[in-house]
Design an enzyme around this catalytic site. Structure first.
Site, short mmCIF file in Angstrom:
data_model
loop_
_atom_site.label_atom_id
_atom_site.label_comp_id
_atom_site.label_asym_id
_atom_site.label_seq_id
_atom_site.Cartn_x
_atom_site.Cartn_y
_atom_site.Cartn_z
N ALA A 193 -12.16 34.46 23.66
CA ALA A 193 -12.18 33.45 22.64
C ALA A 193 -10.64 33.54 22.17
O ALA A 193 -10.01 34.62 21.51
CB ALA A 193 -13.12 33.38 21.68
N CYS B 161 0.74 18.61 16.34
CA CYS B 161 1.50 18.61 15.24
C CYS B 161 2.45 17.49 15.03
O CYS B 161 2.85 17.25 14.10
CB CYS B 161 2.24 20.04 15.36
SG CYS B 161 1.35 21.51 15.43
N THR C 16 -15.06 38.69 23.14
CA THR C 16 -16.08 38.34 22.16
C THR C 16 -17.08 39.51 22.05
O THR C 16 -16.79 40.53 22.49
CB THR C 16 -16.83 36.99 22.42
OG1 THR C 16 -17.42 37.45 23.70
CG2 THR C 16 -15.71 35.82 22.42
N ARG D 76 0.64 32.29 36.81
CA ARG D 76 2.03 32.72 37.24
C ARG D 76 1.78 34.29 37.45
O ARG D 76 2.62 34.71 38.11
CB ARG D 76 2.79 32.60 35.84
CG ARG D 76 3.30 31.19 35.68
CD ARG D 76 4.63 31.17 34.77
NE ARG D 76 4.30 31.49 33.19
CZ ARG D 76 3.77 30.91 32.48
NH1 ARG D 76 3.69 29.46 32.71
NH2 ARG D 76 3.57 31.38 31.19
#
Length: 815
Positions: free
Chosen positions: A279, A42, A272, A21
């Site tokens: 990450a 979930c 990182t 986007r």
């Protein structure tokens, strides 16, 4: 610019969509070693439990859908097996063919997630019925096993979010469930006294709960589980849910720096130790938003937020990830359990100064059907009011209160700001003072120095050491249960009992939930006493102690249990229905007592209540009075009890001794609030089986005057006295804050809104229940009050009539 994203689901898929986007020209490759790139992990337990029936609804996006909508190069069944940092390439293996190839990148995003922990438990490798839950293939295997094997018993190992959700869903599928947790509580984000509510509910739902115990080994291919305590469980299915560990091997082998629990270490920009590699998600170390300490928080919201932020950062925007609050919510059968920020355990570990409060407000206005209590805990700095965390448990309205408090923390609000939050109100949704406002009021009182607290884990030792604990509940409440060693002086009678209390020692005050304790504390404090109020009152203390008793099984009858026995066969028409939903303790018990008194021995009554506390209360009450509870269980947040009326059996006494168990009171006051208190006590005592005598004298005679009294002949002085006194109970003033009658009208409006009977109704119910009312004839003569002016059914007598009743009483009050 070319970006490779390793891992889909929440973080990776979000990053890919956001990056597209922001940059239509970017080359974006999304690698996923599984078949599905984005699914609702979930929701997996609820598909196994058949709550979600359509498997396809778990699939948030397909590779084809992502390609079409966002022009992404989505490569499922493709595993990143090596990062070549110097060449800025990723070695990729095709899962289905084994083919390997290298792909270059400008920016690399690692979103590998976390995997279930599978410890080296002896016998685990040989067990054929042990499952873990992480992805769609895991779900399919478990769903197929439940559908085909239909296990009669399942063992869930681990009491975290997934473990509790699996316990519920397997129980809903018909399995008997044993839940084993190595810690001394389930649901680690909440503190022990809050977890005790969950423990009680799990037991009420028939779950066998084994705490502070772990699995030593599996035997007989997993059908026999041996615990470290030596206890054995015969089972047909095992769910291993003892936590997750980050999938950080790829990062570790590439030489990237790791943090706590082998998480990938990142900075505020999610970079990182290699500036070209980012990450996100369940594999990374984040900052605790409250303490700033490194933590591992594998939850969906942080992963989604980090996915969006990392795309913004790669696109050149100056944004930061400032830390994780750990806001979370879970459904545990009929309960909603939610928390945000730090709990008390975490604050102690960090060495922070803090204070805690407990409260038990209603989910919405009590007079609107369906209200139920919410148990809340707020943690804050007692000096400046900084909010550190909050926990809440209840049937409804829980998560929105925690969401407001999470927002308050992120917004930098203190407890002093919470009363100013203008939150939406209508009777079906809240009260005019929302539970969040109430938490703010209580905490503000501590910060401002208006009150001091003592806590549930301190009070037993204080009493054992000789401390004075004053219980200001009504005697009827006290008889249903009290803290050992406490002294009961009800709040309405406290002012008349001040001379009985010592000013040279600390007085600790308790009530049912803390509110009346606060009122009593302020009263005592302003009369020169040193006072602390028990936070959360008897309700918090009792929940913890019932949990302890259930664990030790020393007094099983005090633990909340689901009762199911075979009642005698009767027709549906012979069972009386009683709906007390919306009433809070002791309302349901009083309503039940009234109904029981109208029935014959052996008749049955089916009671519904929305107050979870009714489940233990009704069992204790029935046992005391000789009734039989056939069923007592909770269904969708409503306590349902089938009870059979019995004949109360008295405790054995010596043949030459009569047991004094009645109640008497002198009603001297003609104030509305004191009259209300006297009839609340009278009804409560009557509900507990006591014979009650009320002796009305002097101004108290105005309480029992008829509203439509006939005109009677009186002497001039008697007429003058009558003109200056209230005409009937409806005209009684308040003892304080009457404000020319405005306070009286406000009191009546609040009583009506809260579904509290008017005084006239209380009096009628008391007479119907057999409460004896005596009008003092000597006082009538002095006050110029005639028999024709008093209520029908009143007895008349002097002090001897009252004193005769006190001979058989163990409760005598002067109001």
């Amino acid at each position: 610019m070319k970006t490779i994203i390793v891992g889909g689901v929440a973080g990776g898929a979000t990053a890919a969509a956001r990056l597209r986007r922001l940059d239509e020209t970017a080359e974006i490759i999304l690698l996923e070693r599984g078949k599905e790139i984005s699914f609702a992990n979930c929701g997996l337990p609820y598909y196994i439990g058949d709550v979600i029936k359509d498997r396809n609804k778990l699939l948030v996006q397909t590779p084809e859908g992502m390609n079409a909508r966002f022009n992404l190069d989505v490569r499922n069944l493709s595993e990143a097996i090596r990062i070549n940092r110097e060449q800025k390439t990723v070695t990729i293996r095709k899962v289905d063919t084994g083919e390997e190839y290298d792909e270059t990148y400008d920016q690399l995003i690692l979103s590998p997630g976390a995997k279930p922990i599978r410890p080296g438990i002896p016998g685990l490798a040989e067990a054929t019925n042990v499952f873990t839950l992480r992805n769609i293939p895991d779900t399919d295997k478990m769903r197929q096993y439940v559908d085909e094997a239909r296990p009669a018993h399942a063992t869930v190992i681990g009491g975290g979010f997934i473990g509790l959700e699996m316990a519920e869903n397997l129980a809903e599928r018909g399995a008997r469930v044993t839940l084993v947790e190595m810690s001394d509580q389930v649901m680690a984000p909440v503190d022990p006294e809050m977890a005790a509510i969950v423990h009680e509910h799990l037991r009420a739902k028939g779950v066998e709960l084994i705490l502070a115990d772990g699995v030593a080994r599996f035997e007989e291919e997993g059908t026999r589980v041996v615990l470290t305590s030596g206890k054995t469980i015969q089972t047909e299915m095992n769910i291993l849910s003892i936590g997750v560990m980050p999938e950080s091997n790829l990062a570790s082998e590439a030489g990237l720096e790791l943090g706590i629990k082998q998480t990938i270490q990142v900075d505020e920009t999610l970079r990182t130790s290699d500036p070209s590699i980012f990450a996100i998600g369940d594999a990374i170390e984040v900052k605790d938003y409250i303490t700033g300490e490194p933590v591992h928080v594998p939850l969906a919201w942080p992963a989604n937020r980090q996915g969006r932020l990392v795309a913004d950062i790669i696109a050149g925007r100056d944004v930061r990830y400032t830390g994780t609050l750990g806001t979370a919510v879970a459904k545990v059968f009929d309960l909603t359990v939610a928390a945000t920020g730090n709990n008390e355990k975490r604050l102690r570990q960090s060495g922070r100064r803090y204070e805690a409060i407990h409260l038990h407000p209603g989910s919405h206005a009590g007079y609107y059907p369906g209200a139920s209590p919410i148990s809340m805990k707020l943690l804050f700095d007692p000096v400046d009011g900084t909010i550190f965390g909050a926990q809440a448990i209840g049937m409804t309205g829980v998560e929105k209160r925690i969401d407001v408090l999470a927002t308050a923390i992120k917004g930098g609000l203190t407890v002093l700001d919470l009363p100013d939050l203008e939150l939406s109100y209508a009777p079906p949704y809240s009260s005019a003072k929302d539970p969040v406002n109430m938490a703010g009021y209580i905490a503000s009182n501590i910060v401002l120095g208006d009150s001091e607290n003592v806590h549930w884990h301190e009070i037993d030792q204080i009493v054992a050491d000789g401390g004075l604990l004053l219980d200001v509940r009504e005697p009827s409440e006290n008889e249903l249960g009290s803290i050992p060693g406490s002294v009961n002086i009800s709040l309405p009678t406290l002012r008349q009992s001040l001379d009985e209390l010592p000013k040279d020692q600390m007085i600790y005050v308790t009530c049912q939930v803390g509110l009346r304790g606060y009122v009593a504390s302020q009263l005592l404090k302003q009369n020169g006493f040193t006072v602390k109020n028990l936070s959360g009152g008897y309700k918090t203390w009792a929940t913890v102690n019932r949990d302890r008793e259930a664990r030790s099984q020393v007094r099983e009858e005090t633990a909340v249990t689901t009762i199911k026995s075979e009642p005698k066969q009767v027709t549906k028409e012979q069972i009386t229905l009683l709906d007390t939903c919306g009433l809070q303790c002791p309302g349901p018990i009083l309503e039940l007592k009234t109904k029981i008194d109208q029935l014959q021995d052996g008749d049955q009554v089916f009671v519904k209540a929305s107050d979870p506390g009714f489940l233990p209360d009704v069992q204790a009450w029935a046992k005391k009075l000789g009734h039989t509870v056939h069923t007592a269980e909770m269904n969708k947040g409503i306590v349902e009890v089938l009870l059979e009326k019995g004949t109360a059996t008295a405790e054995p006494v010596r043949s030459d001794v009569t047991k004094a168990d009645d109640a008497t009171m002198v009603v001297f006051s003609g104030d509305l609030d004191k009259a209300l208190a006297s009839f609340v006590i009278a009804q409560g005592a009557r509900a507990m089986g006591k014979q009650v005598t009320m002796f009305f004298t002097f101004w108290g005679l105005n309480v029992i005057r008829k509203p439509d009294a006939p005109s009677v002949e009186k002497a001039p002085m008697e007429r003058m006295m009558g003109m200056m006194m209230p005409k009937h109970a409806g005209d009684l003033p308040l003892s304080n804050m009457n404000m020319g009658g405005a306070g009286q009208k406000m009191m009546k409006k609040v009583m009506k809104d809260k579904q509290v009977d008017a005084l006239e109704t209380m009096m009628a119910k008391a007479q119907a229940a057999g409460v004896r009312m005596i009008a003092c004839t000597m006082s009538m003569d002095i006050m110029g009050i005639k028999k024709e002016e008093l209520l029908d059914g009143i007895d008349y007598g002097g002090v001897a009539s009252y004193l005769g009743a006190t001979d058989d009483a163990n409760l005598n009050l002067f109001i």
